[in-house]
Scaffold this motif. Sequence first.
Motif: not given
Length: 299
Positions: A283, A288-289, A295-296, A279, A292
Amino acid sequence: GEAAYERGDYQQAYEIWLPAAKNGDPPSQAGLGLLFHFGLGVLKDEIEAIKWYQLAVEENDFRALLLLAALYEAQGRYAEAEPLFKRSIVTMEETLDPNHSDLATGLNHLGLLYYVQGKYADAEPLFKRALLIREKTLGPDHPDVARSLNNLGLLYKTLGHYADAEPLYQQALLIWDRIMGKSSLESATALNNLGTLYQVQGLFADAEENFKRSLVISEKFLGIDHPEVATNLSNLGEFYRSQGRYSDAEEVFKKALLIRKKIHGSEHAEVAKILNNLALAYHGQASYTDAELLFKQSL
């Protein structure tokens, strides 16, 4: 029993040690514990190993003390391991030659126990003493000498004493290269250690070279789906990310992620760690999508 064990006939060792152990012979009890500890000639059973070790420990058998402490250490039972390591060292100091290799083993184990707990000042003299004994007893080109050099180098690197760590890592690598060849797994570990050391010192070209050499050796000997290969890929990916080489980092993190998922499944901590690193690589590329989402997933 000892002779059978040394030649790899673990079943015969078991048959010899079992009646002697039942009759209260501490070395035989320690030997049985060792067989169950590592699954040699018998099914691996740490509970059974602990039972036999404890019987020998009651008689202050130094090998049983050392082996039981090492088992507890591997289980993360540090508070139980430490006094046993200390007792084994005292017993060996009282009964063995001051330069006996078993004493060095005990010192090294206790040093590692302190190291993993962050007790660096306690670990250093133990690592140093173990190294001196091994160099004197085993000679300069022995695998255990290389291991001691590596442990002391790791300690100094952790403490930020990079100038002290580098020659120790380099000497360990030279020993492995001489006795095992330049493409051994031990050399791969030493190269990886040097790579991390060069990275924190800003010697990026040297770091990358060592990381890549380590990876090539690991893939050759372990196969492309081994956890050690995943670790090497992650180290290389972290190096690339620290240099802003995000697309290179993405490529190796993806390879590491596939290996970890294949070994551990999708819910393992190692998988989460790589997802987080991947991630960060996304980044850095302004994706960014994707970042994210990963990251989740890593949470």
